[in-house]
Write an enzyme that holds these catalytic residues in place. Structure first.
Site, PDB file in Angstrom:
ATOM      1  N   ARG A 244       0.857  -1.182   0.000  1.00  0.00           N
ATOM      2  CA  ARG A 244       0.000   0.000   0.000  1.00  0.00           C
ATOM      3  C   ARG A 244       0.898   1.238   0.000  1.00  0.00           C
ATOM      4  O   ARG A 244       2.100   1.163   0.270  1.00  0.00           O
ATOM      5  CB  ARG A 244      -0.896   0.002   1.230  1.00  0.00           C
ATOM      6  CG  ARG A 244      -1.955  -1.089   1.191  1.00  0.00           C
ATOM      7  CD  ARG A 244      -2.661  -1.213   2.520  1.00  0.00           C
ATOM      8  NE  ARG A 244      -3.436  -0.018   2.840  1.00  0.00           N
ATOM      9  CZ  ARG A 244      -4.031   0.205   4.003  1.00  0.00           C
ATOM     10  NH1 ARG A 244      -3.939  -0.694   4.972  1.00  0.00           N
ATOM     11  NH2 ARG A 244      -4.710   1.313   4.216  1.00  0.00           N
ATOM     12  N   ASN A 251      -5.614   8.607   6.673  1.00  0.00           N
ATOM     13  CA  ASN A 251      -5.471   7.377   7.469  1.00  0.00           C
ATOM     14  C   ASN A 251      -5.367   7.709   8.955  1.00  0.00           C
ATOM     15  O   ASN A 251      -5.980   7.044   9.803  1.00  0.00           O
ATOM     16  CB  ASN A 251      -4.208   6.598   7.074  1.00  0.00           C
ATOM     17  CG  ASN A 251      -4.302   5.891   5.730  1.00  0.00           C
ATOM     18  OD1 ASN A 251      -3.300   5.712   5.052  1.00  0.00           O
ATOM     19  ND2 ASN A 251      -5.499   5.484   5.328  1.00  0.00           N
ATOM     20  N   GLU A 314      -8.283   3.458  -5.417  1.00  0.00           N
ATOM     21  CA  GLU A 314      -8.987   2.811  -4.310  1.00  0.00           C
ATOM     22  C   GLU A 314     -10.480   2.671  -4.625  1.00  0.00           C
ATOM     23  O   GLU A 314     -11.035   3.419  -5.446  1.00  0.00           O
ATOM     24  CB  GLU A 314      -8.770   3.611  -3.019  1.00  0.00           C
ATOM     25  CG  GLU A 314      -9.440   3.041  -1.770  1.00  0.00           C
ATOM     26  CD  GLU A 314      -9.026   1.616  -1.397  1.00  0.00           C
ATOM     27  OE1 GLU A 314      -9.139   0.723  -2.258  1.00  0.00           O
ATOM     28  OE2 GLU A 314      -8.623   1.387  -0.230  1.00  0.00           O
ATOM     29  N   HIS A 379      -3.750   0.405  -2.861  1.00  0.00           N
ATOM     30  CA  HIS A 379      -4.604   0.756  -1.727  1.00  0.00           C
ATOM     31  C   HIS A 379      -5.145  -0.516  -1.075  1.00  0.00           C
ATOM     32  O   HIS A 379      -5.077  -1.591  -1.657  1.00  0.00           O
ATOM     33  CB  HIS A 379      -5.766   1.637  -2.200  1.00  0.00           C
ATOM     34  CG  HIS A 379      -5.318   2.839  -2.970  1.00  0.00           C
ATOM     35  ND1 HIS A 379      -5.112   4.056  -2.392  1.00  0.00           N
ATOM     36  CD2 HIS A 379      -5.017   2.992  -4.300  1.00  0.00           C
ATOM     37  CE1 HIS A 379      -4.702   4.929  -3.324  1.00  0.00           C
ATOM     38  NE2 HIS A 379      -4.639   4.295  -4.479  1.00  0.00           N
TER      39      HIS A 379
END
Length: 457
Positions: A244, A251, A314, A379
Site C-alpha cells: 500500500r 489514514n 482505491e 490501496h
C-alpha cells in the site's frame, strides 16, 4: 420452401457439431489433453483460480487423484502400459467416476465450469467425454498442451512430479527414470487433436509453454475469456511485490477514501521502500501506482520510473468518501449494517463494491501475468483483490484479508501456487483493518456496529 431449407440447414449444422449445448449459458467442461509433464495441472489450477476470481464457479477434477484413491500403492510405470488390461479398466473407471462427479457439481453445486484434468490422449477417451457432455447438454472446450522442449519437460518433472504421492520415499533418480518410462507408455497411443478431423470441436493448442497457439471454433464469451487468459500467462520465474501507499493524512484521522498526501510517517515509509527495493537488485523492475496522490508520492521516493493506472485507484466509497466509520454509522446506519452483511457484494451508494473492483482490476491481473518483476503500490481494497487472485481466496475471505500499511508482500509463483513473504519496513503506522463484527443486524446499536473499528485520532 425457403424457410424449410433454412431449418434443414440449421439441423444439419447442429447434428455435425460434436457437443450440442442446450442453452447459451449451459455449463462448460474444459478438457485437458497432453502427455504427462506438459503443465496440464498447472494450467488447470491457474485457470480455475482465475475463473473463480472473476466470479465464474469453477472446480478441477484431477483424474490422477481418483486413480491414487483406487490404487493405494503405486508400483511403477507398467501400470500405464496400454497392454495392461487390468490397469486400463481401473483408469477408465476412474475417468467415469470423475465425470459422474462433474455432473453432480453442475446440478447440485451450481458450478458453471469443470476442468477435467487428465491426459485424455486417445480419441476413444475424448469420445467418451464428448458423448457424456452431449447427453447432459454441456459445452466442451479442449486445452491441449504440446511440448517437445526437453528443458521444459525436465524442469516440470523436477518441480512437480518428484513431490507427487506416487514417488514418496523414492530415490529421485529412480523416480525420474520411472516417470520418463511412464511418458513413453502414453506416447504409444497418443493422438493429438487433428486440425482437419476435429475441426468441429472447440479447442486451443498451446505449444512449448506459450511459444505458439492454435485456436479453433471458440463458442462463447467464457471460452473467449479462457483463450485470452491462457495466451497471457507464462512460466518465467519472477517476483511480484505488493504494498500500500505510505500512511496518509486521512489514514491518521480514520477517514476512508479521499486523495490526501502522505503523513510524516508515510514519507519515512516511502524512503524505506526505496532503500528496500534497491537492496533487492531486481532486474528490469516495473513500478505501477494508482492516479492518487498518496501512491504517487510513495513511488517518487523509490527513484525508478513508474506507470500510473486508473484501474488501481482505491474503491469508490460514494457518499461515504472521506467519512470515518463513526460518521457512517451516525448518518447511514442501515448502509453500514448492509455492508457488514455482505462486504464483497455491497455497493456504496453512488460508489463501488468489491465485486465491481475485481472487474475493474482484471486488466491489471492480465498485465501482471504478462510481465516479469513488478512492484504495485496501491490501496487496501485493491491490494486485497490482487492478493485474493494470487492466493486463491474466496469472495467471502477477500474483503477481510489483512494488508497492513508499511508492509511489502513479496509473491513468488511456485509450481501450483504462490509463496508469500511479508516484509515490515519498521515504520509504525495506524491500523486500518476492521474485522467483521458479530452483530450485523440493521437494528444493532452503535456500540455493536463500531466494536471492531480501529483506533484513530
Amino acid at each position: 420452401m425457403e424457410r424449410r431449407r433454412v431449418q434443414v440447414r440449421k439441423r444439419a449444422r447442429h447434428e455435425s457439431t460434436a457437443s450440442v449445448p442446450q442453452f447459451t449459458n449451459s455449463p462448460t467442461m474444459i478438457v485437458m489433453v497432453g502427455l504427462p509433464a506438459r503443465g496440464k495441472t498447472y494450467i488447470s489450477k491457474k485457470l480455475t483460480r482465475y475463473l473463480n476470481w472473476i466470479g465464474v464457479p469453477t472446480k478441477v477434477f484431477n483424474v490422477g487423484q481418483y486413480r491414487r484413491e483406487a490404487v493405494q500403492a503405486y508400483k511403477n510405470f507398467e501400470f500405464f502400459s496400454p497392454d495392461n488390461e487390468e490397469a486400463m479398466k481401473i483408469r477408465k473407471a476412474c475417468a467415469l467416476a470423475a465425470l459422474k462427479d462433474v455432473s453432480a457439481y453442475f446440478t447440485q453445486d451450481h458450478g458453471q465450469v469443470a476442468v477435467f484434468d487428465a491426459t485424455n490422449t486417445t480419441r476413444e477417451r475424448r469420445e467418451i467425454i464428448l458423448s457424456f457432455a452431449k447427453e447432459n447438454g454441456y459445452k466442451v472446450f479442449f486445452v491441449e498442451s504440446i511440448c517437445d522442449d526437453p528443458e521444459v519437460i525436465a524442469e516440470n518433472i523436477k518441480q512437480v512430479k518428484l513431490s507427487s504421492p506416487d514417488y514418496i520415499n523414492c530415490d529421485k533418480e529412480e523416480a525420474v527414470k520411472d516417470f520418463l518410462k511412464r511418458i513413453e507408455c502414453y506416447k504409444v497411443t497418443y493422438v493429438s487433436l487433428d486440425d482437419d478431423r476435429d475441426r468441429n470441436l472447440s479447442y486451443i493448442k498451446i505449444f512449448n509453454a506459450g511459444i505458439r497457439y492454435l485456436v479453433n471454433r471458440v463458442q462463447d464469451h467464457i471460452q473467449s475469456r479462457i483463450v485470452y487468459y491462457l495466451m497471457n500467462i507464462h512460466v518465467t520465474p519472477r517476483t511480484i511485490y505488493l504494498c500500500r501507499h505510505g500512511e496518509s493524512e486521512l489514514n491518521l484521522l480514520g477517514r476512508i477514501g479521499g486523495d490526501s498526501g502522505l503523513s510524516p510517517r508515510g514519507n519515512k515509509f516511502a524512503a524505506a521502500l526505496g532503500k528496500y527495493i534497491r537492496g533487492q537488485c531486481i532486474l528490469d523492475l516495473k513500478i505501477w501506482t494508482s492516479h492518487m496522490k498518496r501512491t504517487i508520492q510513495t513511488a517518487e521516493a523509490v527513484g525508478v520510473p513508474y506507470e500510473q493506472w486508473k484501474a488501481l485507484n482505491e474503491i469508490d466509497a460514494g457518499v461515504c468518501e472521506e467519512m470515518t466509520y463513526e460518521e457512517i454509522q451516525e448518518h447511514h446506519p442501515e448502509e453500514f449494517a448492509l455492508r457488514d452483511q455482505d462486504k464483497y457484494r455491497y455497493r456504496y451508494p453512488k460508489g463501488e463494491s468489491y465485486e465491481d473492483l475485481v472487474q475493474r482490476l482484471e486488466p491489471v491481473i492480465m498485465e501482471l501475468e504478462r510481465q516479469e518483476n513488478v512492484l504495485v503500490i496501491c490501496h487496501q481494497a485493491v491490494m486485497r483483490c490482487l492478493l485474493a487472485y494470487f492466493l486463491d481466496k474466496s469472495a467471502d475471505e477477500l474483503p477481510y484479508l489483512k494488508c497492513p500499511l508499511h508492509t511489502v508482500l513479496k509473491l513468488t509463483p511456485v509450481a501450483y501456487g504462490c509463496k508469500v513473504e511479508s516484509v515490515f519496513l519498521n515504520i509504525e503506522a495506524v491500523n486500518t483493518h476492521r474485522d467483521k463484527p458479530v452483530n450485523v443486524s440493521v437494528d444493532r446499536d452503535a456500540e455493536d456496529a463500531l466494536l471492531t473499528v480501529p483506533e484513530h485520532i
